[in-house]
Design a protein around this motif. Structure first.
Motif, PDB file in Angstrom:
ATOM      1  N   ILE A 153       0.974  -1.265   0.104  1.00  9.29           N
ATOM      2  CA  ILE A 153      -0.056  -0.019   0.015  1.00  9.29           C
ATOM      3  C   ILE A 153       0.863   1.144   0.004  1.00  9.29           C
ATOM      4  O   ILE A 153       1.517   1.432   0.987  1.00  9.29           O
ATOM      5  CB  ILE A 153      -0.978   0.080   1.137  1.00  9.29           C
ATOM      6  N   ALA A 154       0.777   1.923  -1.115  1.00 10.69           N
ATOM      7  CA  ALA A 154       1.543   3.152  -1.125  1.00 10.69           C
ATOM      8  C   ALA A 154       0.743   4.563  -1.181  1.00 10.69           C
ATOM      9  O   ALA A 154      -0.371   4.535  -1.825  1.00 10.69           O
ATOM     10  CB  ALA A 154       2.363   3.121  -2.500  1.00 10.69           C
ATOM     11  N   VAL A 155       1.030   5.684  -0.251  1.00 14.18           N
ATOM     12  CA  VAL A 155       0.503   6.586  -0.349  1.00 14.18           C
ATOM     13  C   VAL A 155       1.081   7.677  -0.819  1.00 14.18           C
ATOM     14  O   VAL A 155       2.434   7.986  -0.411  1.00 14.18           O
ATOM     15  CB  VAL A 155       0.011   7.219   0.991  1.00 14.18           C
ATOM     16  N   LEU A 156       0.670   8.551  -2.080  1.00 13.40           N
ATOM     17  CA  LEU A 156       1.180   9.733  -2.518  1.00 13.40           C
ATOM     18  C   LEU A 156       0.577  10.882  -2.254  1.00 13.40           C
ATOM     19  O   LEU A 156      -0.453  10.997  -2.326  1.00 13.40           O
ATOM     20  CB  LEU A 156       1.260   9.185  -3.826  1.00 13.40           C
ATOM     21  N   ASP A 157       1.360  11.788  -1.588  1.00 14.59           N
ATOM     22  CA  ASP A 157       0.630  12.815  -0.957  1.00 14.59           C
ATOM     23  C   ASP A 157       0.732  13.969  -2.140  1.00 14.59           C
ATOM     24  O   ASP A 157       0.879  13.869  -3.297  1.00 14.59           O
ATOM     25  CB  ASP A 157       1.383  13.511   0.155  1.00 14.59           C
ATOM     26  N   TRP A 158       0.207  15.295  -1.759  1.00 16.72           N
ATOM     27  CA  TRP A 158       0.085  16.309  -2.961  1.00 16.72           C
ATOM     28  C   TRP A 158       1.502  16.794  -3.270  1.00 16.72           C
ATOM     29  O   TRP A 158       1.429  17.073  -4.625  1.00 16.72           O
ATOM     30  CB  TRP A 158      -0.784  17.660  -2.181  1.00 16.72           C
ATOM     31  N   GLU A 176       6.292   9.651  -1.540  1.00 18.87           N
ATOM     32  CA  GLU A 176       5.454   8.301  -1.330  1.00 18.87           C
ATOM     33  C   GLU A 176       6.024   7.777   0.242  1.00 18.87           C
ATOM     34  O   GLU A 176       7.034   7.844   0.445  1.00 18.87           O
ATOM     35  CB  GLU A 176       5.898   7.461  -2.497  1.00 18.87           C
ATOM     36  N   ALA A 177       4.871   7.187   0.813  1.00 15.32           N
ATOM     37  CA  ALA A 177       5.116   6.498   1.976  1.00 15.32           C
ATOM     38  C   ALA A 177       4.334   5.042   1.637  1.00 15.32           C
ATOM     39  O   ALA A 177       3.258   4.819   1.178  1.00 15.32           O
ATOM     40  CB  ALA A 177       4.597   6.971   3.286  1.00 15.32           C
ATOM     41  N   SER A 178       4.995   3.762   1.915  1.00 13.52           N
ATOM     42  CA  SER A 178       4.594   2.447   1.615  1.00 13.52           C
ATOM     43  C   SER A 178       4.640   1.505   2.749  1.00 13.52           C
ATOM     44  O   SER A 178       5.712   1.651   3.421  1.00 13.52           O
ATOM     45  CB  SER A 178       5.113   1.995   0.372  1.00 13.52           C
ATOM     46  N   LEU A 224       2.335  -5.629 -12.380  1.00 13.21           N
ATOM     47  CA  LEU A 224       1.571  -4.894 -13.177  1.00 13.21           C
ATOM     48  C   LEU A 224       0.238  -5.123 -12.567  1.00 13.21           C
ATOM     49  O   LEU A 224      -0.837  -4.553 -13.234  1.00 13.21           O
ATOM     50  CB  LEU A 224       1.391  -5.600 -14.487  1.00 13.21           C
ATOM     51  N   VAL A 225       0.177  -5.699 -11.334  1.00 13.94           N
ATOM     52  CA  VAL A 225      -1.416  -5.944 -10.538  1.00 13.94           C
ATOM     53  C   VAL A 225      -1.313  -4.775  -9.657  1.00 13.94           C
ATOM     54  O   VAL A 225      -1.340  -4.804  -8.563  1.00 13.94           O
ATOM     55  CB  VAL A 225      -1.508  -7.273 -10.198  1.00 13.94           C
ATOM     56  N   SER A 226      -1.740  -3.448 -10.367  1.00 15.01           N
ATOM     57  CA  SER A 226      -1.885  -2.366  -9.394  1.00 15.01           C
ATOM     58  C   SER A 226      -3.105  -1.802  -9.500  1.00 15.01           C
ATOM     59  O   SER A 226      -3.738  -1.580 -10.650  1.00 15.01           O
ATOM     60  CB  SER A 226      -0.695  -1.296  -9.798  1.00 15.01           C
ATOM     61  N   TYR A 227      -3.692  -0.938  -8.579  1.00 16.48           N
ATOM     62  CA  TYR A 227      -4.932  -0.080  -8.726  1.00 16.48           C
ATOM     63  C   TYR A 227      -4.708   1.196  -7.897  1.00 16.48           C
ATOM     64  O   TYR A 227      -4.317   0.979  -6.700  1.00 16.48           O
ATOM     65  CB  TYR A 227      -6.154  -1.064  -7.962  1.00 16.48           C
ATOM     66  N   TYR A 228      -5.174   2.059  -8.582  1.00 14.75           N
ATOM     67  CA  TYR A 228      -4.801   3.500  -8.059  1.00 14.75           C
ATOM     68  C   TYR A 228      -6.440   4.060  -7.776  1.00 14.75           C
ATOM     69  O   TYR A 228      -7.293   3.904  -8.461  1.00 14.75           O
ATOM     70  CB  TYR A 228      -4.224   4.361  -9.058  1.00 14.75           C
ATOM     71  N   ILE A 229      -6.224   4.595  -6.512  1.00 14.36           N
ATOM     72  CA  ILE A 229      -7.459   5.219  -5.897  1.00 14.36           C
ATOM     73  C   ILE A 229      -7.286   6.576  -5.497  1.00 14.36           C
ATOM     74  O   ILE A 229      -6.175   6.732  -4.946  1.00 14.36           O
ATOM     75  CB  ILE A 229      -7.999   4.494  -4.881  1.00 14.36           C
ATOM     76  N   GLY A 230      -8.170   7.563  -5.952  1.00 15.49           N
ATOM     77  CA  GLY A 230      -7.985   8.911  -5.655  1.00 15.49           C
ATOM     78  C   GLY A 230      -7.500   9.845  -6.700  1.00 15.49           C
ATOM     79  O   GLY A 230      -7.085   9.243  -7.804  1.00 15.49           O
ATOM     80  N   LYS A 231      -7.407  10.990  -6.422  1.00 16.21           N
ATOM     81  CA  LYS A 231      -6.919  12.021  -7.503  1.00 16.21           C
ATOM     82  C   LYS A 231      -5.842  12.956  -6.948  1.00 16.21           C
ATOM     83  O   LYS A 231      -5.715  13.427  -5.660  1.00 16.21           O
ATOM     84  CB  LYS A 231      -7.837  12.799  -7.849  1.00 16.21           C
ATOM     85  N   ARG A 232      -4.538  12.878  -7.504  1.00 16.43           N
ATOM     86  CA  ARG A 232      -3.568  13.461  -7.020  1.00 16.43           C
ATOM     87  C   ARG A 232      -2.843  12.981  -5.717  1.00 16.43           C
ATOM     88  O   ARG A 232      -1.943  12.301  -5.634  1.00 16.43           O
ATOM     89  CB  ARG A 232      -3.733  15.069  -6.803  1.00 16.43           C
ATOM     90  N   ARG A 259       9.457   3.757  -5.574  1.00 19.57           N
ATOM     91  CA  ARG A 259       9.034   5.047  -5.830  1.00 19.57           C
ATOM     92  C   ARG A 259       8.909   5.043  -7.430  1.00 19.57           C
ATOM     93  O   ARG A 259       8.038   5.764  -8.095  1.00 19.57           O
ATOM     94  CB  ARG A 259       9.886   6.133  -5.259  1.00 19.57           C
ATOM     95  N   VAL A 260      10.075   4.520  -7.742  1.00 15.98           N
ATOM     96  CA  VAL A 260      10.123   4.475  -9.366  1.00 15.98           C
ATOM     97  C   VAL A 260       8.937   3.662 -10.284  1.00 15.98           C
ATOM     98  O   VAL A 260       8.326   4.100 -10.809  1.00 15.98           O
ATOM     99  CB  VAL A 260      11.417   4.090 -10.082  1.00 15.98           C
ATOM    100  N   HIS A 261       8.640   2.305  -9.451  1.00 11.94           N
ATOM    101  CA  HIS A 261       7.747   1.565  -9.742  1.00 11.94           C
ATOM    102  C   HIS A 261       6.223   2.368  -9.677  1.00 11.94           C
ATOM    103  O   HIS A 261       5.408   2.372 -10.586  1.00 11.94           O
ATOM    104  CB  HIS A 261       7.672   0.266  -8.883  1.00 11.94           C
ATOM    105  N   THR A 262       6.295   3.157  -8.825  1.00  6.89           N
ATOM    106  CA  THR A 262       4.774   3.920  -8.465  1.00  6.89           C
ATOM    107  C   THR A 262       4.500   5.011  -9.748  1.00  6.89           C
ATOM    108  O   THR A 262       3.617   4.972 -10.356  1.00  6.89           O
ATOM    109  CB  THR A 262       4.806   4.636  -7.119  1.00  6.89           C
ATOM    110  N   MET A 263       5.646   5.780 -10.009  1.00  5.45           N
ATOM    111  CA  MET A 263       5.584   6.657 -10.800  1.00  5.45           C
ATOM    112  C   MET A 263       5.618   6.126 -12.266  1.00  5.45           C
ATOM    113  O   MET A 263       4.549   6.789 -12.994  1.00  5.45           O
ATOM    114  CB  MET A 263       6.878   7.741 -11.015  1.00  5.45           C
TER     115      MET A 263
END
Length: 258
Positions: A43-48, A52-54, A69-77, A223-227
């Motif tokens: 679970i990774a949280v990307l702030d404004w 990233e904190a995971s 490749l099994v990722s799901y993104y929730i929220g905006k920004r 952090r690279v994988h998330t971006m």
């Protein structure tokens, strides 16, 4: 919609996801489908500010530096990225019949290797009428490279036109194809621009870290994988272009539907 995504960000801030709880639920669902391998959830949280904190569930030692490749993104920004990893032995991919055929194939190769001299002599006697004066020489054949990615043409100071009609305006950070548009964040736009200008549209992990975090000397691979995952998702919403995983690198290429 944007309103729904913003609401998801607010809800998840009040009630954050727990990696262990998500992993237990996913593990049960996979078990119902017959999957018995290992699973891990990040679970990774990307702030404004795109920091990233995971957190990981259970044993994450075998996926700490891998991408999924099994990722799901929730929220905006202010996003929450839930990433699932699966791990199993390669032997589990074979059925009983596959194992039998594999054994026969290995046995055939061994016999062919042991009897190669006899087979060569028999071949020349049957088809040529005589034994070879000396062993046949091996011929080296150069295999052509795969079809390269189509070239990207620059149709303005900072506007790129890709091969399938996709336009990328690096100044406004907008992807456009026909009537569809996708607005990228500053970091994603910078990353895509460097992909387009890189040789063979390929960037290594270290190059991506230098592009996005030039002053941070200890950037985690996650952090690279998330971006890259966020950029991959944005591209998939509007075009056939994708970012594929390589060995310690990523490459931008067009997905063929044929």
């Amino acid at each position: 919609s944007s309103i729904s995504r913003l609401m998801h960000s607010y809800i998840l801030e009040k009630y954050p996801l727990q990696a262990d709880a998500v992993a237990d639920n996913w593990r049960k669902r996979l078990a119902e489908k017959g999957f018995l391998g290992k699973t891990t959830v990040r679970i990774a949280v990307l702030d404004w500010d795109e920091h990233e904190a995971s957190t990981f569930s259970g044993d994450s030692s075998y996926v700490a530096k891998s991408d999924s490749l099994v990722s799901y993104y929730i929220g905006k920004r202010c996003e929450i990225a839930s990433t699932g990893y699966i791990h199993c032995s390669w032997l589990s991919a074979f059925t009983v019949s596959d194992m039998v055929l594999l054994c026969f194939f290995v046995l055939f190769c061994v016999l062919l290797y042991l009897c190669r001299s006899y087979i060569c002599v028999l071949y020349y006697r049957m088809l040529r009428g005589s034994s070879p004066a000396q062993p046949a020489s091996l011929v080296s054949i150069e295999v052509g490279e795969q079809n390269p990615v189509m070239a990207v043409a620059e149709s303005g100071p900072h506007v790129y036109r890709l091969e399938d009609g996709l336009l990328f305006d690096a100044d406004s950070r907008i992807l456009r194809k026909g009537d569809k548009t996708v607005k990228l964040t500053a970091s994603l736009a910078k990353l895509l621009k460097h992909f387009l200008e890189a040789q063979e549209y390929r960037l290594s992990m270290s190059e991506i870290k230098q592009i996005l975090w030039p002053e941070d000397m200890e950037v985690a691979d996650s952090r690279v994988h998330t971006m890259v995952g966020r950029l991959r998702k944005s591209l998939s919403e509007i075009s056939e272009w994708q970012i594929v995983n390589g060995i310690l690198c990523y490459q931008l290429e067009r997905c063929s539907n044929e």
